[in-house]
Design a protein around this motif. Structure first.
Motif, mmCIF file in Angstrom:
data_model
loop_
_atom_site.group_PDB
_atom_site.id
_atom_site.type_symbol
_atom_site.label_atom_id
_atom_site.label_comp_id
_atom_site.label_asym_id
_atom_site.label_seq_id
_atom_site.Cartn_x
_atom_site.Cartn_y
_atom_site.Cartn_z
ATOM 1 N N THR A 178 -2.465 0.615 -4.318
ATOM 2 C CA THR A 178 -1.907 -0.682 -3.817
ATOM 3 C C THR A 178 -1.337 -1.452 -5.334
ATOM 4 O OG1 THR A 178 -3.615 -0.805 -2.147
ATOM 5 C CG2 THR A 178 -2.383 -2.987 -2.948
ATOM 6 N N PRO A 234 2.095 -10.764 5.594
ATOM 7 C CA PRO A 234 1.367 -10.243 4.779
ATOM 8 C C PRO A 234 0.983 -10.825 3.418
ATOM 9 C CG PRO A 234 3.249 -8.726 5.751
ATOM 10 C CD PRO A 234 3.470 -10.151 6.046
ATOM 11 N N THR A 272 -9.811 -3.884 9.405
ATOM 12 C CA THR A 272 -8.173 -3.370 9.824
ATOM 13 C C THR A 272 -7.474 -3.146 8.541
ATOM 14 O OG1 THR A 272 -8.363 -4.931 11.881
ATOM 15 C CG2 THR A 272 -6.201 -4.399 10.880
ATOM 16 N N GLU A 273 -7.612 -3.990 7.666
ATOM 17 C CA GLU A 273 -6.761 -3.737 6.433
ATOM 18 C C GLU A 273 -7.425 -2.492 5.633
ATOM 19 O OE1 GLU A 273 -4.802 -6.731 4.157
ATOM 20 O OE2 GLU A 273 -6.411 -8.215 5.109
ATOM 21 N N LEU A 315 -8.617 -11.702 3.874
ATOM 22 C CA LEU A 315 -8.591 -10.334 3.806
ATOM 23 C C LEU A 315 -9.614 -9.690 4.730
ATOM 24 C CD1 LEU A 315 -9.207 -9.980 -0.106
ATOM 25 C CD2 LEU A 315 -7.226 -9.052 1.016
ATOM 26 N N SER A 316 -9.165 -8.837 5.424
ATOM 27 C CA SER A 316 -9.756 -8.217 6.676
ATOM 28 C C SER A 316 -10.341 -6.833 6.174
ATOM 29 C CB SER A 316 -8.966 -7.763 7.941
ATOM 30 O OG SER A 316 -9.623 -6.989 8.845
ATOM 31 N N HIS A 325 1.167 -1.278 0.013
ATOM 32 C CA HIS A 325 -0.094 0.186 0.063
ATOM 33 C C HIS A 325 0.535 1.298 -0.016
ATOM 34 C CE1 HIS A 325 -3.164 -2.730 0.924
ATOM 35 N NE2 HIS A 325 -2.949 -3.121 2.136
ATOM 36 N N TYR A 338 1.155 -5.493 4.277
ATOM 37 C CA TYR A 338 0.454 -5.911 5.570
ATOM 38 C C TYR A 338 -0.516 -7.026 5.540
ATOM 39 C CZ TYR A 338 -1.804 -5.025 10.088
ATOM 40 O OH TYR A 338 -2.621 -5.026 11.325
ATOM 41 N N GLY A 339 -0.786 -7.580 6.539
ATOM 42 C CA GLY A 339 -1.781 -8.801 6.181
ATOM 43 C C GLY A 339 -1.257 -9.802 7.452
ATOM 44 N N PHE A 347 -8.751 -3.381 -3.158
ATOM 45 C CA PHE A 347 -8.316 -2.356 -2.120
ATOM 46 C C PHE A 347 -8.833 -1.240 -2.477
ATOM 47 C CE2 PHE A 347 -5.598 -5.638 -0.208
ATOM 48 C CZ PHE A 347 -6.083 -5.616 1.235
ATOM 49 N N GLN A 407 5.970 -7.870 8.492
ATOM 50 C CA GLN A 407 5.659 -6.453 7.986
ATOM 51 C C GLN A 407 6.526 -5.826 7.286
ATOM 52 O OE1 GLN A 407 2.994 -4.123 10.317
ATOM 53 N NE2 GLN A 407 4.504 -2.372 9.967
#
Length: 331
Positions: free
Chosen positions: A15, A100, A43-44, A39-40, A9, A75-76, A307, A65
C-alpha cells in the motif's frame, strides 16, 4: 501539479500514498480537506488482500473509488473533513462523506452530511460502520426487553453492543474468545463471555460479527428455535464451514445476512441511504460512549505499514480492541 495524496493498494501486496491532482468540478463543486478517515478491519482487509469475488466488484464499489478490485485500487468509505471550496452555504462546514482515504477530495453537496461543530471529528469516522450496525438492528427487529447475544466483540460488534444497550430493557451479552476484547468490554460496562457453555435463559436475538467459522458455529448454537442468526460478517472469497447438520437443523435455525448496501424491506418506503447516514451521525454525536471505542489512532503517514499488518493472517488479532482510524491529516 499534484496537490494531494491518495492511498492505493497494489497487486504485489503493498500500500502506498500516491501524488494526485484534485480540483473541484461542476459535477463535484465541493473541495474537502480531510481531517480523519475511518478504517474497516474487515472489509478493507479483504480489499487489500484481493479477496473480493468477481461477481461483487460492481456491488462493492464505493463513491470516489479509483481503480478496480483487481488492483491497483483506492478504497475507503468514511471520511470526515472541512469544505474549503464550494457553494457559500457549504464553505467551512464540517462534513462526513463516503470517499477513499485521501488528503483532499471533491463531492457534490448532495453526498455530504453536515456534522455538528461540537463533535470531535474522529468520532465522525465511525458513522459509516454505525450505519451497518443500525441496519442490522433493524434487520433483527430488536425490541425493548430482548435478550441479545453478539458473537464477536471487534469493531463492528462493539458498535452493535452500544446500539443494542440503548434499547430500553435489553440484556446484551458480548461473546468473544479474546481476553483483551473481554477486558475492553468490561471497561464499557458490557456483560462478556468467552464462549462455550453459557448457562443463561434463551436469547431472543443472536448477531454474528466475527467473520470466523467458530463464531458462526457459536451463534447457531445460541440462536432460539425457529429464528435466524443475523450475520454481519463479510467473508469475501473465503469459504466458511457452518455446522448445519447439528442442532441447528431440527431447531430450524437459519442464517440471515445483513448487508449495509440494502435497506431492510420494512424501511425502504420511508428511508434512503442519506437519511440513514444522517441518523448515524446524530447517534454518534449524542453520546460520549462512542469516543471510548476509538482505541487505534493511526497517523495517516503510517497507513501503508498499518495495512501491511492487517494483511497478515493474524493481522486483526495484533490490533487493539475497538475501532481504528487515520488521523492528523491536518496538523
Amino acid at each position: 501539479m499534484p496537490n494531494a495524496f491518495r492511498l492505493v493498494h497494489h497487486a504485489n501486496g503493498t500500500t502506498t500514498w500516491e501524488d494526485v491532482r484534485v480540483d473541484a468540478t461542476d459535477a463535484e463543486p465541493c473541495l474537502i480537506q480531510t481531517i480523519c478517515t475511518g478504517l474497516s478491519r474487515g472489509t478493507e482487509r479483504l480489499v487489500a488482500r484481493g479477496m473480493v469475488p468477481k461477481e461483487l466488484h460492481d456491488t462493492m464499489a464505493v463513491p470516489g473509488q479509483v481503480g478496480t478490485f483487481d488492483f491497483p485500487i483506492a478504497y475507503g468509505y468514511s471520511l470526515v473533513g472541512r469544505v474549503v471550496e464550494g457553494p457559500p452555504s457549504w464553505r467551512g462546514a464540517l462534513v462526513h462523506l463516503l470517499r477513499p482515504h485521501a488528503t483532499l477530495v471533491t463531492a457534490h453537496p448532495g453526498e455530504l452530511v453536515r456534522l455538528d461543530e461540537e463533535i470531535t471529528p474522529v468520532v465522525g469516522t465511525m458513522i459509516s460502520n454505525v450505519e451497518t450496525a443500525l441496519n442490522a438492528v433493524w434487520d433483527a427487529s430488536v425490541q425493548p426487553g430482548d435478550r441479545v447475544a453478539i458473537v464477536g466483540g471487534g469493531g463492528l460488534g462493539a458498535l452493535l453492543a452500544v446500539l443494542c444497550q440503548r434499547i430500553p430493557g435489553t440484556d446484551v451479552l458480548v461473546i468473544d474468545p479474546s481476553e483483551a476484547v473481554r477486558t475492553f468490554g468490561r471497561t464499557l460496562g458490557w456483560r462478556v463471555h468467552a464462549g462455550g457453555v453459557i448457562e443463561e435463559d434463551p436469547f431472543d436475538v443472536v448477531f454474528h460479527t466475527s467473520a470466523t467459522a467458530g463464531g458462526l458455529s457459536e451463534a447457531l448454537r445460541l440462536a432460539p428455535e425457529d429464528s435466524s442468526v443475523i450475520d454481519l460478517s463479510w467473508y469475501g472469497s473465503m469459504p466458511v464451514a457452518a455446522p448445519l447438520g447439528g442442532l441447528a437443523h431440527p431447531r430450524r435455525v437459519g442464517i440471515r445476512l445483513s448487508q449495509v448496501g440494502q435497506l431492510p424491506l420494512t424501511r425502504r418506503a420511508r428511508w434512503n441511504f442519506l437519511r440513514r447516514r444522517t441518523k448515524a451521525a446524530e447517534l454518534v454525536s449524542s453520546d460520549p460512549v462512542w469516543a471510548q471505542l476509538l482505541t487505534d489512532p493511526v497517523d495517516w503517514r503510517e497507513a501503508p505499514a498499518w495495512f501491511d499488518r492487517l494483511r497478515e493472517a493474524s493481522g486483526q488479532a495484533t490490533l487493539p480492541p475497538g475501532v481504528s482510524f487515520l488521523n492528523n491529516f491536518v496538523s
